[in-house]
Design a protein around this motif. Structure first.
Motif, PDB file in Angstrom:
ATOM      1  N   PRO A 106       0.812  -1.225   0.000  1.00 32.58           N
ATOM      2  CA  PRO A 106       0.000   0.000   0.000  1.00 32.58           C
ATOM      3  C   PRO A 106       0.844   1.272   0.000  1.00 32.58           C
ATOM      4  O   PRO A 106       0.504   2.257  -0.652  1.00 32.58           O
ATOM      5  N   VAL A 107       1.960   1.247   0.721  1.00 35.03           N
ATOM      6  CA  VAL A 107       2.849   2.416   0.730  1.00 35.03           C
ATOM      7  C   VAL A 107       3.424   2.637  -0.659  1.00 35.03           C
ATOM      8  O   VAL A 107       3.466   3.755  -1.168  1.00 35.03           O
ATOM      9  N   GLN A 108       3.831   1.563  -1.292  1.00 32.43           N
ATOM     10  CA  GLN A 108       4.381   1.685  -2.640  1.00 32.43           C
ATOM     11  C   GLN A 108       3.338   2.232  -3.603  1.00 32.43           C
ATOM     12  O   GLN A 108       3.640   3.090  -4.438  1.00 32.43           O
ATOM     13  N   THR A 109       2.116   1.762  -3.477  1.00 33.02           N
ATOM     14  CA  THR A 109       1.038   2.235  -4.343  1.00 33.02           C
ATOM     15  C   THR A 109       0.784   3.725  -4.130  1.00 33.02           C
ATOM     16  O   THR A 109       0.623   4.486  -5.086  1.00 33.02           O
ATOM     17  N   LEU A 110       0.773   4.143  -2.881  1.00 33.25           N
ATOM     18  CA  LEU A 110       0.578   5.568  -2.592  1.00 33.25           C
ATOM     19  C   LEU A 110       1.729   6.406  -3.134  1.00 33.25           C
ATOM     20  O   LEU A 110       1.513   7.482  -3.687  1.00 33.25           O
ATOM     21  N   MET A 111       2.943   5.926  -2.965  1.00 34.60           N
ATOM     22  CA  MET A 111       4.095   6.681  -3.461  1.00 34.60           C
ATOM     23  C   MET A 111       4.045   6.814  -4.986  1.00 34.60           C
ATOM     24  O   MET A 111       4.444   7.839  -5.523  1.00 34.60           O
ATOM     25  N   LYS A 112       3.555   5.784  -5.656  1.00 36.96           N
ATOM     26  CA  LYS A 112       3.446   5.859  -7.120  1.00 36.96           C
ATOM     27  C   LYS A 112       2.520   6.993  -7.554  1.00 36.96           C
ATOM     28  O   LYS A 112       2.672   7.542  -8.635  1.00 36.96           O
ATOM     29  N   SER A 113       1.554   7.325  -6.691  1.00 38.75           N
ATOM     30  CA  SER A 113       0.635   8.406  -7.053  1.00 38.75           C
ATOM     31  C   SER A 113       1.339   9.756  -7.079  1.00 38.75           C
ATOM     32  O   SER A 113       0.814  10.715  -7.637  1.00 38.75           O
ATOM     33  N   SER A 114       2.523   9.839  -6.505  1.00 33.19           N
ATOM     34  CA  SER A 114       3.261  11.100  -6.548  1.00 33.19           C
ATOM     35  C   SER A 114       4.212  11.169  -7.742  1.00 33.19           C
ATOM     36  O   SER A 114       5.053  12.057  -7.823  1.00 33.19           O
ATOM     37  N   LYS A 115       4.054  10.257  -8.677  1.00 35.74           N
ATOM     38  CA  LYS A 115       4.906  10.229  -9.871  1.00 35.74           C
ATOM     39  C   LYS A 115       4.766  11.502 -10.703  1.00 35.74           C
ATOM     40  O   LYS A 115       5.661  11.851 -11.465  1.00 35.74           O
ATOM     41  N   MET A 116       3.651  12.203 -10.545  1.00 39.20           N
ATOM     42  CA  MET A 116       3.440  13.391 -11.370  1.00 39.20           C
ATOM     43  C   MET A 116       4.506  14.467 -11.129  1.00 39.20           C
ATOM     44  O   MET A 116       4.822  15.230 -12.035  1.00 39.20           O
ATOM     45  N   ILE A 117       5.079  14.506  -9.936  1.00 46.23           N
ATOM     46  CA  ILE A 117       6.106  15.517  -9.660  1.00 46.23           C
ATOM     47  C   ILE A 117       7.341  15.296 -10.540  1.00 46.23           C
ATOM     48  O   ILE A 117       7.767  16.212 -11.243  1.00 46.23           O
ATOM     49  N   PRO A 118       7.949  14.082 -10.528  1.00 46.62           N
ATOM     50  CA  PRO A 118       9.099  13.915 -11.429  1.00 46.62           C
ATOM     51  C   PRO A 118       8.738  14.035 -12.903  1.00 46.62           C
ATOM     52  O   PRO A 118       9.541  14.527 -13.696  1.00 46.62           O
ATOM     53  N   VAL A 119       7.528  13.618 -13.265  1.00 41.06           N
ATOM     54  CA  VAL A 119       7.114  13.769 -14.669  1.00 41.06           C
ATOM     55  C   VAL A 119       7.068  15.254 -15.032  1.00 41.06           C
ATOM     56  O   VAL A 119       7.521  15.656 -16.115  1.00 41.06           O
ATOM     57  N   MET A 120       6.563  16.065 -14.132  1.00 40.75           N
ATOM     58  CA  MET A 120       6.507  17.512 -14.390  1.00 40.75           C
ATOM     59  C   MET A 120       7.918  18.106 -14.458  1.00 40.75           C
ATOM     60  O   MET A 120       8.213  18.933 -15.330  1.00 40.75           O
ATOM     61  N   ILE A 121       8.788  17.673 -13.553  1.00 41.71           N
ATOM     62  CA  ILE A 121      10.163  18.195 -13.546  1.00 41.71           C
ATOM     63  C   ILE A 121      10.892  17.777 -14.822  1.00 41.71           C
ATOM     64  O   ILE A 121      11.492  18.615 -15.506  1.00 41.71           O
ATOM     65  N   TRP A 122      10.839  16.475 -15.153  1.00 40.88           N
ATOM     66  CA  TRP A 122      11.495  16.011 -16.379  1.00 40.88           C
ATOM     67  C   TRP A 122      10.869  16.655 -17.614  1.00 40.88           C
ATOM     68  O   TRP A 122      11.577  16.987 -18.569  1.00 40.88           O
ATOM     69  N   GLY A 123       9.556  16.828 -17.608  1.00 42.58           N
ATOM     70  CA  GLY A 123       8.880  17.464 -18.740  1.00 42.58           C
ATOM     71  C   GLY A 123       9.363  18.886 -18.963  1.00 42.58           C
ATOM     72  O   GLY A 123       9.578  19.320 -20.092  1.00 42.58           O
ATOM     73  N   ALA A 124       9.544  19.616 -17.860  1.00 43.78           N
ATOM     74  CA  ALA A 124      10.043  20.993 -17.969  1.00 43.78           C
ATOM     75  C   ALA A 124      11.492  21.008 -18.453  1.00 43.78           C
ATOM     76  O   ALA A 124      11.865  21.834 -19.290  1.00 43.78           O
ATOM     77  N   LEU A 125      12.309  20.087 -17.944  1.00 47.57           N
ATOM     78  CA  LEU A 125      13.727  20.072 -18.306  1.00 47.57           C
ATOM     79  C   LEU A 125      13.989  19.525 -19.707  1.00 47.57           C
ATOM     80  O   LEU A 125      14.799  20.070 -20.453  1.00 47.57           O
ATOM     81  N   ILE A 126      13.317  18.452 -20.067  1.00 45.63           N
ATOM     82  CA  ILE A 126      13.612  17.775 -21.330  1.00 45.63           C
ATOM     83  C   ILE A 126      12.735  18.263 -22.482  1.00 45.63           C
ATOM     84  O   ILE A 126      13.203  18.458 -23.594  1.00 45.63           O
ATOM     85  N   LEU A 127      11.441  18.457 -22.201  1.00 47.75           N
ATOM     86  CA  LEU A 127      10.488  18.813 -23.261  1.00 47.75           C
ATOM     87  C   LEU A 127      10.113  20.291 -23.271  1.00 47.75           C
ATOM     88  O   LEU A 127       9.300  20.714 -24.079  1.00 47.75           O
ATOM     89  N   ASN A 128      10.666  21.067 -22.350  1.00 45.31           N
ATOM     90  CA  ASN A 128      10.340  22.488 -22.204  1.00 45.31           C
ATOM     91  C   ASN A 128       8.846  22.716 -22.016  1.00 45.31           C
ATOM     92  O   ASN A 128       8.288  23.693 -22.518  1.00 45.31           O
ATOM     93  N   LYS A 129       8.195  21.799 -21.300  1.00 46.03           N
ATOM     94  CA  LYS A 129       6.770  21.945 -21.036  1.00 46.03           C
ATOM     95  C   LYS A 129       6.547  23.010 -19.973  1.00 46.03           C
ATOM     96  O   LYS A 129       7.362  23.200 -19.083  1.00 46.03           O
ATOM     97  N   ARG A 130       5.416  23.661 -20.073  1.00 44.41           N
ATOM     98  CA  ARG A 130       4.998  24.638 -19.071  1.00 44.41           C
ATOM     99  C   ARG A 130       3.719  24.128 -18.427  1.00 44.41           C
ATOM    100  O   ARG A 130       2.824  23.629 -19.108  1.00 44.41           O
ATOM    101  N   TYR A 131       3.642  24.237 -17.126  1.00 46.37           N
ATOM    102  CA  TYR A 131       2.479  23.756 -16.388  1.00 46.37           C
ATOM    103  C   TYR A 131       1.766  24.931 -15.735  1.00 46.37           C
ATOM    104  O   TYR A 131       2.381  25.927 -15.377  1.00 46.37           O
ATOM    105  N   THR A 132       0.450  24.781 -15.585  1.00 50.85           N
ATOM    106  CA  THR A 132      -0.353  25.845 -14.983  1.00 50.85           C
ATOM    107  C   THR A 132      -0.247  25.774 -13.467  1.00 50.85           C
ATOM    108  O   THR A 132       0.195  24.768 -12.900  1.00 50.85           O
ATOM    109  N   SER A 133      -0.675  26.845 -12.836  1.00 49.61           N
ATOM    110  CA  SER A 133      -0.684  26.853 -11.372  1.00 49.61           C
ATOM    111  C   SER A 133      -1.637  25.786 -10.831  1.00 49.61           C
ATOM    112  O   SER A 133      -1.398  25.210  -9.776  1.00 49.61           O
ATOM    113  N   GLN A 134      -2.683  25.475 -11.578  1.00 52.88           N
ATOM    114  CA  GLN A 134      -3.604  24.413 -11.162  1.00 52.88           C
ATOM    115  C   GLN A 134      -2.890  23.057 -11.172  1.00 52.88           C
ATOM    116  O   GLN A 134      -3.113  22.238 -10.276  1.00 52.88           O
TER     117      GLN A 134
END
Length: 156
Positions: free
Chosen positions: A52-80
């Protein structure tokens, strides 16, 4: 994984897609390597923290995806987007700080105490989601840069 490659090959044949790679081999290798590392880290973490802890931690994957997206793909994310990510991370953190994260019925813990075991497991999970986020972003980059189908990426 072999079955996945076979099915992807059959689908490529069905859709009359060529059997030569669109992207350079090193691009596929980078995705494959990060995927293999991510999988190994995830399975190793199960020795140290509960599922269950591992499953919950996987739900926070969006943070590294956002960081890598900004660094590699030059993506911009909204405040929302940042607000939602922060709320998810806050919920996961609250659970981890107040709930039992130890592996139950572990006869021979890999490290000393349960606290050491859990902290090491959390470190493995954090590394896993960082590498898994890199995998997802690298796949997005292949899709964007080479206009390939998901069948091609799965096959190669």
């Amino acid at each position: 994984r072999l079955v996945t490659v076979i099915v992807a090959g059959l689908l490529r044949y069905w859709y009359s897609e060529p059997f030569h790679p669109t992207a350079p081999h090193k691009a596929y290798a980078a995705v494959s390597l990060s995927n293999m590392c991510s999988t190994a880290l995830q399975f190793e973490a199960l020795r140290y923290v509960s599922f269950p802890v591992q499953t919950l931690m996987k739900s926070s994957k969006m943070i590294p995806v956002m960081i890598w997206g900004a660094l590699i793909l030059n993506k911009r994310y909204t405040s929302q987007d940042y607000l939602v990510a922060t709320m998810v991370i806050s919920g996961v953190t609250l659970f981890l700080l107040t709930g039992d994260i130890n592996v139950q019925n572990h006869k021979h813990p890999p490290l000393g105490s349960n606290t050491e075991t859990s902290v090491f497991g959390i470190i493995l999970l954090m590394t896993h989601i960082a590498v898994d986020g890199l995998t997802a972003t690298s796949q997005d980059k292949l899709f964007r840069d080479y206009n390939m189908s998901f069948r091609e990426q799965t096959f190669f």
